[in-house]
Design an enzyme around this catalytic site. Sequence first.
Site, PDB file in Angstrom:
ATOM      1  N   GLY A  33      15.106   9.887 -30.359  1.00  0.00           N
ATOM      2  CA  GLY A  33      16.136   9.276 -29.565  1.00  0.00           C
ATOM      3  C   GLY A  33      15.900   8.015 -28.601  1.00  0.00           C
ATOM      4  CG  ASP A  87      22.869  14.209 -27.419  1.00  0.00           C
ATOM      5  OD1 ASP A  87      22.268  13.187 -27.450  1.00  0.00           O
ATOM      6  OD2 ASP A  87      22.955  15.037 -28.486  1.00  0.00           O
ATOM      7  N   GLY A  98      21.255  16.682 -30.677  1.00  0.00           N
ATOM      8  CA  GLY A  98      21.740  16.301 -31.823  1.00  0.00           C
ATOM      9  C   GLY A  98      22.549  14.854 -32.200  1.00  0.00           C
ATOM     10  N   GLY A  99      22.610  14.473 -31.235  1.00  0.00           N
ATOM     11  CA  GLY A  99      23.413  13.236 -31.472  1.00  0.00           C
ATOM     12  C   GLY A  99      22.758  12.388 -32.461  1.00  0.00           C
ATOM     13  CD  GLU A 106      16.079  16.234 -31.753  1.00  0.00           C
ATOM     14  OE1 GLU A 106      15.949  15.098 -31.406  1.00  0.00           O
ATOM     15  OE2 GLU A 106      16.955  17.167 -31.632  1.00  0.00           O
TER      16      GLU A 106
END
Length: 216
Positions: A33, A87, A98-99, A106
């Site tokens: 991310g 997120d 989980g975006g 993860e």
Amino acid sequence: MATGTDVEQEKRAAAEAAALLVEDGQRVGLGTGSTVAYLLPALAERKLDIRGVATSVKTQEVGTGLGLTVEPFEALDRLDIAIDGADQIAPDNWLIKGGGAAHTREKIVAAAADRFVLVASSDKLVDALAPPVPLELLAFGLPATLRALVPTELRDVPPSPDGGLIADYLGPVEDPGALAAWLAATPGVIEHGLFPPQLVTDVIVGRGDEVLRPLP
């Protein structure tokens, strides 16, 4: 309200603070991310002798390109520390992740680490979790799985590196624990993006010019 520049500065500050927690010789889980994007160069600059495990192909490629040692998780059975973003972070430390569609790996990495450190900008702190909740689903029996998970929508994205389809549960998140149990018990669900507080060891949040650690 924080500007886009402010948010990026907060991400950088949190990630760089987390990088200082990593010690020479450790086995390190590397998350996925926009906040982890600042962690990887911060780790590389320290020139530590570490063995990393990446939670996504992108993290693996970037980390390797920076000179970090990134190995398949099959080569290790546990990690000393894992660092990742989120997120949403609720006051009780339930998370939605989980975006970026990497929540299955993860969660495996977080659970395998002795210490799971969450890094975030202040905009990720929420009063209560809200949809969407990312899901990874088996392709086999997909229509039946989606019918059991109403309201859920598939994302128009490639499958995960492990072949699962990415979707989002759009219903309410009033009781994260109950929802997590229901999603986990639904056949066809590989993994969901609700992470329980028990996984979280440390939280590092950038807020303005400060770096906060809200956990005692």
